[in-house]
Write a protein that holds these residues in place. Structure first.
Motif, PDB file in Angstrom:
ATOM      1  N   MET A  73       0.820  -1.201   0.000  1.00 23.91           N
ATOM      2  CA  MET A  73       0.000   0.000   0.000  1.00 23.91           C
ATOM      3  C   MET A  73       0.860   1.259   0.000  1.00 23.91           C
ATOM      4  SD  MET A  73      -3.263  -0.570   2.379  1.00 23.91           S
ATOM      5  CE  MET A  73      -4.325  -1.958   2.197  1.00 23.91           C
ATOM      6  N   ALA A  74       2.097   1.142  -0.444  1.00 25.73           N
ATOM      7  CA  ALA A  74       2.996   2.291  -0.423  1.00 25.73           C
ATOM      8  C   ALA A  74       2.859   3.136  -1.689  1.00 25.73           C
ATOM      9  CB  ALA A  74       4.438   1.820  -0.260  1.00 25.73           C
ATOM     10  N   ASP A  75       2.289   2.547  -2.750  1.00 31.88           N
ATOM     11  CA  ASP A  75       2.176   3.314  -3.993  1.00 31.88           C
ATOM     12  C   ASP A  75       1.080   4.370  -3.874  1.00 31.88           C
ATOM     13  OD1 ASP A  75       0.248   1.343  -3.815  1.00 31.88           O
ATOM     14  OD2 ASP A  75       0.048   1.149  -5.981  1.00 31.88           O
ATOM     15  N   ASN A  76       1.337   5.515  -4.508  1.00 30.63           N
ATOM     16  CA  ASN A  76       0.411   6.634  -4.418  1.00 30.63           C
ATOM     17  C   ASN A  76      -0.506   6.724  -5.638  1.00 30.63           C
ATOM     18  OD1 ASN A  76       1.411   7.487  -1.951  1.00 30.63           O
ATOM     19  ND2 ASN A  76       3.048   8.662  -2.895  1.00 30.63           N
ATOM     20  N   ASP A  77      -0.797   5.583  -6.245  1.00 23.89           N
ATOM     21  CA  ASP A  77      -1.684   5.567  -7.406  1.00 23.89           C
ATOM     22  C   ASP A  77      -3.133   5.683  -6.927  1.00 23.89           C
ATOM     23  OD1 ASP A  77      -2.472   5.441  -9.983  1.00 23.89           O
ATOM     24  OD2 ASP A  77      -2.263   3.262 -10.174  1.00 23.89           O
ATOM     25  N   PRO A  78      -3.850   6.744  -7.310  1.00 24.35           N
ATOM     26  CA  PRO A  78      -5.210   6.922  -6.795  1.00 24.35           C
ATOM     27  C   PRO A  78      -6.254   6.047  -7.470  1.00 24.35           C
ATOM     28  CG  PRO A  78      -4.648   8.722  -8.243  1.00 24.35           C
ATOM     29  CD  PRO A  78      -3.420   7.842  -8.147  1.00 24.35           C
ATOM     30  N   ALA A  79      -5.885   5.335  -8.544  1.00 23.99           N
ATOM     31  CA  ALA A  79      -6.880   4.572  -9.296  1.00 23.99           C
ATOM     32  C   ALA A  79      -7.456   3.377  -8.523  1.00 23.99           C
ATOM     33  CB  ALA A  79      -6.289   4.122 -10.628  1.00 23.99           C
ATOM     34  N   PRO A  80      -6.647   2.473  -7.957  1.00 18.98           N
ATOM     35  CA  PRO A  80      -7.257   1.335  -7.248  1.00 18.98           C
ATOM     36  C   PRO A  80      -7.658   1.714  -5.832  1.00 18.98           C
ATOM     37  CG  PRO A  80      -4.879   1.059  -7.311  1.00 18.98           C
ATOM     38  CD  PRO A  80      -5.200   2.360  -8.006  1.00 18.98           C
ATOM     39  N   ARG A  81      -8.936   2.028  -5.651  1.00 20.62           N
ATOM     40  CA  ARG A  81      -9.423   2.420  -4.330  1.00 20.62           C
ATOM     41  C   ARG A  81     -10.159   1.246  -3.701  1.00 20.62           C
ATOM     42  NH1 ARG A  81     -12.784   7.588  -4.176  1.00 20.62           N
ATOM     43  NH2 ARG A  81     -12.135   7.541  -2.021  1.00 20.62           N
ATOM     44  N   THR A  82      -9.765   0.923  -2.500  1.00 19.34           N
ATOM     45  CA  THR A  82     -10.424  -0.168  -1.785  1.00 19.34           C
ATOM     46  C   THR A  82     -11.757   0.334  -1.235  1.00 19.34           C
ATOM     47  OG1 THR A  82      -9.349   0.421   0.281  1.00 19.34           O
ATOM     48  CG2 THR A  82      -8.184  -1.123  -1.129  1.00 19.34           C
ATOM     49  N   PRO A  83     -12.689  -0.582  -0.989  1.00 22.09           N
ATOM     50  CA  PRO A  83     -13.978  -0.155  -0.394  1.00 22.09           C
ATOM     51  C   PRO A  83     -13.793   0.557   0.943  1.00 22.09           C
ATOM     52  CG  PRO A  83     -14.151  -2.374  -1.232  1.00 22.09           C
ATOM     53  CD  PRO A  83     -12.699  -1.974  -1.358  1.00 22.09           C
ATOM     54  N   GLU A  84     -12.731   0.202   1.677  1.00 23.17           N
ATOM     55  CA  GLU A  84     -12.480   0.865   2.957  1.00 23.17           C
ATOM     56  C   GLU A  84     -12.135   2.332   2.763  1.00 23.17           C
ATOM     57  OE1 GLU A  84      -9.507   0.492   6.802  1.00 23.17           O
ATOM     58  OE2 GLU A  84      -9.587  -1.138   5.339  1.00 23.17           O
ATOM     59  N   GLN A  85     -11.337   2.646   1.727  1.00 25.19           N
ATOM     60  CA  GLN A  85     -10.993   4.045   1.439  1.00 25.19           C
ATOM     61  C   GLN A  85     -12.230   4.833   1.010  1.00 25.19           C
ATOM     62  OE1 GLN A  85      -7.924   3.222  -1.457  1.00 25.19           O
ATOM     63  NE2 GLN A  85      -6.351   4.068  -0.110  1.00 25.19           N
ATOM     64  N   ILE A  86     -13.060   4.199   0.183  1.00 22.52           N
ATOM     65  CA  ILE A  86     -14.281   4.857  -0.275  1.00 22.52           C
ATOM     66  C   ILE A  86     -15.198   5.136   0.908  1.00 22.52           C
ATOM     67  CG2 ILE A  86     -16.327   4.582  -1.723  1.00 22.52           C
ATOM     68  CD1 ILE A  86     -14.577   2.825  -3.561  1.00 22.52           C
ATOM     69  N   ARG A  87     -15.299   4.154   1.809  1.00 25.84           N
ATOM     70  CA  ARG A  87     -16.142   4.304   2.996  1.00 25.84           C
ATOM     71  C   ARG A  87     -15.617   5.422   3.896  1.00 25.84           C
ATOM     72  NH1 ARG A  87     -15.578  -0.669   5.121  1.00 25.84           N
ATOM     73  NH2 ARG A  87     -16.734  -1.540   3.378  1.00 25.84           N
ATOM     74  N   LYS A  88     -14.292   5.489   4.038  1.00 22.91           N
ATOM     75  CA  LYS A  88     -13.695   6.534   4.877  1.00 22.91           C
ATOM     76  C   LYS A  88     -13.985   7.919   4.320  1.00 22.91           C
ATOM     77  CE  LYS A  88      -9.802   4.361   7.255  1.00 22.91           C
ATOM     78  NZ  LYS A  88      -8.337   4.276   7.310  1.00 22.91           N
TER      79      LYS A  88
END
Length: 42
Positions: free
Chosen positions: A1-16
């Motif tokens: 999870m160190a890469d700063n690519d905004p394209a692959p967003r996990t459901p947890e990030q979307i929920r946050k």
């Protein structure tokens, strides 16, 4: 999870982010109601 690519967003990030937006809008609504009640009293 160190890469700063905004394209692959996990459901947890979307929920946050959705929770953050919901909390900010709720706080803004509470502040608005508070100031309206203060203005009606005076």
């Amino acid at each position: 999870m160190a890469d700063n690519d905004p394209a692959p967003r996990t459901p947890e990030q979307i929920r946050k982010s959705r929770n953050k937006v919901l909390a900010l809008s709720l706080a803004a609504f509470v502040i608005l109601v508070f100031f309206i009640s203060i203005a009606k009293m005076s």
